[in-house]
Design a protein around this motif. Structure first.
Motif, PDB file in Angstrom:
ATOM      1  N   PRO A   1     -29.510  -2.178   4.219  1.00  0.00           N
ATOM      2  CA  PRO A   1     -30.129  -3.149   3.315  1.00  0.00           C
ATOM      3  C   PRO A   1     -29.342  -3.344   2.015  1.00  0.00           C
ATOM      4  N   LYS A   2     -28.461  -2.377   1.700  1.00  0.00           N
ATOM      5  CA  LYS A   2     -27.696  -2.484   0.454  1.00  0.00           C
ATOM      6  C   LYS A   2     -26.406  -3.295   0.629  1.00  0.00           C
ATOM      7  N   LEU A   3     -26.122  -3.710   1.866  1.00  0.00           N
ATOM      8  CA  LEU A   3     -24.892  -4.459   2.133  1.00  0.00           C
ATOM      9  C   LEU A   3     -24.958  -5.804   1.419  1.00  0.00           C
ATOM     10  N   ASN A   4     -23.951  -6.080   0.588  1.00  0.00           N
ATOM     11  CA  ASN A   4     -24.009  -7.282  -0.223  1.00  0.00           C
ATOM     12  C   ASN A   4     -22.615  -7.646  -0.728  1.00  0.00           C
ATOM     13  N   TRP A   5     -22.257  -8.917  -0.608  1.00  0.00           N
ATOM     14  CA  TRP A   5     -20.957  -9.347  -1.106  1.00  0.00           C
ATOM     15  C   TRP A   5     -20.935  -9.269  -2.625  1.00  0.00           C
ATOM     16  N   ASN A   6     -19.961  -8.589  -3.158  1.00  0.00           N
ATOM     17  CA  ASN A   6     -19.806  -8.444  -4.605  1.00  0.00           C
ATOM     18  C   ASN A   6     -18.634  -9.306  -5.041  1.00  0.00           C
ATOM     19  N   GLU A   7     -18.941 -10.447  -5.610  1.00  0.00           N
ATOM     20  CA  GLU A   7     -17.910 -11.423  -5.995  1.00  0.00           C
ATOM     21  C   GLU A   7     -16.911 -10.828  -6.978  1.00  0.00           C
ATOM     22  N   ALA A   8     -17.421 -10.043  -7.930  1.00  0.00           N
ATOM     23  CA  ALA A   8     -16.551  -9.471  -8.967  1.00  0.00           C
ATOM     24  C   ALA A   8     -15.527  -8.515  -8.360  1.00  0.00           C
ATOM     25  N   ARG A   9     -15.991  -7.712  -7.391  1.00  0.00           N
ATOM     26  CA  ARG A   9     -15.089  -6.731  -6.782  1.00  0.00           C
ATOM     27  C   ARG A   9     -14.217  -7.359  -5.711  1.00  0.00           C
ATOM     28  N   GLY A  10     -14.727  -8.444  -5.124  1.00  0.00           N
ATOM     29  CA  GLY A  10     -14.031  -9.044  -3.986  1.00  0.00           C
ATOM     30  C   GLY A  10     -14.206  -8.231  -2.716  1.00  0.00           C
ATOM     31  N   HIS A  11     -15.280  -7.432  -2.674  1.00  0.00           N
ATOM     32  CA  HIS A  11     -15.574  -6.598  -1.499  1.00  0.00           C
ATOM     33  C   HIS A  11     -17.081  -6.558  -1.277  1.00  0.00           C
ATOM     34  N   TYR A  12     -17.468  -6.062  -0.096  1.00  0.00           N
ATOM     35  CA  TYR A  12     -18.896  -5.829   0.137  1.00  0.00           C
ATOM     36  C   TYR A  12     -19.307  -4.501  -0.497  1.00  0.00           C
ATOM     37  N   ASP A  13     -20.428  -4.533  -1.230  1.00  0.00           N
ATOM     38  CA  ASP A  13     -21.073  -3.277  -1.627  1.00  0.00           C
ATOM     39  C   ASP A  13     -21.840  -2.785  -0.412  1.00  0.00           C
ATOM     40  N   PHE A  14     -21.981  -1.465  -0.289  1.00  0.00           N
ATOM     41  CA  PHE A  14     -22.746  -0.942   0.836  1.00  0.00           C
ATOM     42  C   PHE A  14     -23.504   0.300   0.427  1.00  0.00           C
ATOM     43  N   GLY A  15     -24.457   0.705   1.268  1.00  0.00           N
ATOM     44  CA  GLY A  15     -25.349   1.818   0.948  1.00  0.00           C
ATOM     45  C   GLY A  15     -24.655   3.165   1.071  1.00  0.00           C
ATOM     46  N   ALA A  16     -25.361   4.200   0.595  1.00  0.00           N
ATOM     47  CA  ALA A  16     -24.803   5.561   0.617  1.00  0.00           C
ATOM     48  C   ALA A  16     -24.788   6.096   2.048  1.00  0.00           C
ATOM     49  N   ILE A  17     -23.714   6.799   2.376  1.00  0.00           N
ATOM     50  CA  ILE A  17     -23.575   7.389   3.708  1.00  0.00           C
ATOM     51  C   ILE A  17     -24.323   8.725   3.751  1.00  0.00           C
ATOM     52  N   ASP A  18     -25.008   8.962   4.871  1.00  0.00           N
ATOM     53  CA  ASP A  18     -25.735  10.229   5.019  1.00  0.00           C
ATOM     54  C   ASP A  18     -24.768  11.306   5.512  1.00  0.00           C
ATOM     55  N   TRP A  19     -24.180  12.050   4.592  1.00  0.00           N
ATOM     56  CA  TRP A  19     -23.158  13.023   4.961  1.00  0.00           C
ATOM     57  C   TRP A  19     -23.736  14.250   5.654  1.00  0.00           C
ATOM     58  N   ASP A  20     -25.014  14.509   5.454  1.00  0.00           N
ATOM     59  CA  ASP A  20     -25.635  15.632   6.180  1.00  0.00           C
ATOM     60  C   ASP A  20     -25.504  15.434   7.672  1.00  0.00           C
ATOM     61  N   GLU A  21     -25.721  14.174   8.082  1.00  0.00           N
ATOM     62  CA  GLU A  21     -25.602  13.879   9.516  1.00  0.00           C
ATOM     63  C   GLU A  21     -24.159  14.092   9.972  1.00  0.00           C
ATOM     64  N   PHE A  22     -23.200  13.670   9.141  1.00  0.00           N
ATOM     65  CA  PHE A  22     -21.783  13.811   9.468  1.00  0.00           C
ATOM     66  C   PHE A  22     -21.429  15.280   9.685  1.00  0.00           C
ATOM     67  N   TRP A  23     -21.804  16.135   8.728  1.00  0.00           N
ATOM     68  CA  TRP A  23     -21.429  17.544   8.820  1.00  0.00           C
ATOM     69  C   TRP A  23     -22.163  18.233   9.973  1.00  0.00           C
ATOM     70  N   ALA A  24     -23.376  17.805  10.243  1.00  0.00           N
ATOM     71  CA  ALA A  24     -24.103  18.370  11.390  1.00  0.00           C
ATOM     72  C   ALA A  24     -23.348  18.055  12.680  1.00  0.00           C
ATOM     73  N   ALA A  25     -22.841  16.834  12.787  1.00  0.00           N
ATOM     74  CA  ALA A  25     -22.115  16.449  14.002  1.00  0.00           C
ATOM     75  C   ALA A  25     -20.764  17.157  14.079  1.00  0.00           C
ATOM     76  N   VAL A  26     -20.087  17.289  12.939  1.00  0.00           N
ATOM     77  CA  VAL A  26     -18.762  17.917  12.944  1.00  0.00           C
ATOM     78  C   VAL A  26     -18.869  19.419  13.199  1.00  0.00           C
ATOM     79  N   ASN A  27     -19.780  20.069  12.502  1.00  0.00           N
ATOM     80  CA  ASN A  27     -19.832  21.530  12.538  1.00  0.00           C
ATOM     81  C   ASN A  27     -20.663  22.106  13.668  1.00  0.00           C
ATOM     82  N   GLY A  28     -21.641  21.373  14.108  1.00  0.00           N
ATOM     83  CA  GLY A  28     -22.571  21.950  15.073  1.00  0.00           C
ATOM     84  C   GLY A  28     -22.338  21.441  16.471  1.00  0.00           C
ATOM     85  N   PRO A  29     -22.982  22.062  17.442  1.00  0.00           N
ATOM     86  CA  PRO A  29     -22.861  21.620  18.822  1.00  0.00           C
ATOM     87  C   PRO A  29     -23.878  20.544  19.178  1.00  0.00           C
TER      88      PRO A  29
END
Lengths: 325, 97
Positions: free
Chosen positions: A258-286
């Motif tokens: 829902p936070k995805l939004n074109w930011n004219e000033a930056r010239g890029h899309y703004d986007f929401g925060a990544i859930d890194w807990d999920e990332f580390w669970a997938a990387v570190n755990g089985p």
């Protein structure tokens, strides 16, 4: 062959000169080749990175191979077969590139099979529907392409050349995936829902393929200094988002942010925060399909042993019977 | 389970894309013998009609010039610019020379 450090001031001077020559090559964009002197750390980090890349290709054959027997049409089936075949080939090119740094195929496979070496955790996610195959081709290969294009300029020659070859083959993968998503997205209500569901599940893991944020990436600054890495994780992730959002818009599917939004000033899309807990669970755990991926890989290797042994025995027998030049 | 010791030799693969061109080094692979190396090379490196001819050579059979000696080894050619046609002036108006 890396020169060992002896407690001798002449060899320390030599080492410093060799290191300076190495750094000069890096600065001047001259590729480092297998027989060139290189710091131990450079060699080690490349072995790790190239081999992990190779392992990822091989493991990646599994989630996609899962749908070969259930592809909806013959055209889709042969396309998927060709893609999975390509991934195997990519693994082969990359193992060869890693081996130029002084490590054997046997050792690389042992480390993978024993869990001492990693692969990209994106391949631990299950492929629940046919639409997942489309989403993977579009998003996972799409993210890989952004990363691999950047790596075509990596400082180590064999790795850069492998990347050039891989990039040429990879773009068919992404187009194939996007074509599948397009067919589904313009299809029945069920098909649209299936495509949307696949997008919902593959979007964030694809973003996480680019690795931790720059501020939290432990390997990054040395990799950048040695020009192993040419652009930062965040830079590549932003590029992927910027090029993919219009593609999703064209499908009339909604990216689950829902936070995805074109930011004219930056010239890029703004986007929401990544859930890194999920990332580390997938990387570190089985969790997810990690165990299954490893078991399948090890079984494939073990079950093929008799074939490798038979081929070798036959080759020896033939060369013993008929002398070749 | 440990992978068994790498018994298969390494092969270098050269592919020629069309009649009349040269073979280019394209990569390497492991195979038990030459026929297998050829088949594997076809499967690995010519999935997109990249070649009409493949050579496979055991990597150990290749002798390569040494990168360290690159400067001295190729030095003789550095000051022989007269080997290039552009070194020789052609008078104005003269053609087919």
């Amino acid at each position: 062959m890396v020169s060992r450090e002896l407690p001798n001031s002449q060899s320390e001077i030599d080492n410093k000169e060799l290191e300076q020559q190495f750094l000069d090559k890096i600065t001047e964009e001259i590729k480092i080749e297998p027989k060139d002197w290189m710091p131990d750390g450079y060699r080690k980090t490349l072995i790790r990175q190239i081999a992990q890349h190779a392992h990822s290709e091989i493991i990646g054959m599994q989630p996609e191979g899962n749908w070969i027997t259930r592809a909806p049409t013959l055209e889709r089936k042969i396309g998927l077969l060709a893609k999975v075949q390509d991934e195997c080939g990519h693994g082969m090119y990359l193992y060869c590139a890693a081996e130029t740094l002084g490590i054997t195929r046997e050792e690389l496979l042992n480390r993978l099979h024993e869990g001492r070496m990693k692969y990209s955790n994106i391949f631990n996610y299950p492929t629940l529907t046919w639409a997942d195959i489309g989403a993977i081709g579009w998003l996972v290969d799409g993210a890989a392409i952004v990363n691999q294009i950047s790596l075509c300029r990596t400082s180590y020659g064999p790795y850069a050349r492998a990347m050039v070859r891989i990039c040429k083959e990879e773009s068919f993968h992404q187009r194939q995936g996007y074509a599948m998503m397009f067919t589904l997205a313009k299809g029945t209500a069920n098909q649209v829902a299936m495509a949307q569901d696949a997008l919902n599940r593959w979007w964030w893991p694809s973003l996480m393929m680019f690795g931790p944020h720059d501020s939290e990436s432990s390997h990054s600054s040395q990799s950048m200094a040695w020009k192993v890495k040419r652009q930062s994780n965040d830079e590549l992730r932003q590029r992927f988002i910027d090029i993919t959002v219009p593609q999703a818009d064209h499908l009339e599917l909604t990216i689950p942010d829902p936070k995805l939004n074109w930011n004219e000033a930056r010239g890029h899309y703004d986007f929401g925060a990544i859930d890194w807990d999920e990332f580390w669970a997938a990387v570190n755990g089985p969790g997810l399909c990690g165990d299954k991926r490893m078991k399948t890989r090890v079984n494939a290797h073990e079950n093929g042993q008799w074939v490798r042994e038979a081929a070798w025995a036959y080759a020896r027998k033939r060369s013993g019977g008929h002398r070749t030049a | 389970m440990k992978a068994e010791s790498g018994q298969w030799p390494l092969w270098e693969v050269f592919v020629r894309s069309k009649q009349g061109l040269t073979h280019q080094h394209i990569g390497s692979l492991y195979a038990a013998d030459a026929p297998m190396a050829l088949g594997n090379a076809r499967d690995l490196y010519t999935r997109r009609q990249e070649g009409v001819s493949i050579w496979v050579v055991p990597s150990g059979e290749i002798t390569a010039s040494s990168p360290e000696d690159q400067g001295p080894f190729f030095e003789p050619a550095n000051d022989k610019v007269y080997r290039h046609p552009t070194f020789y002036p052609v008078p104005d108006g003269i053609e087919n020379l």
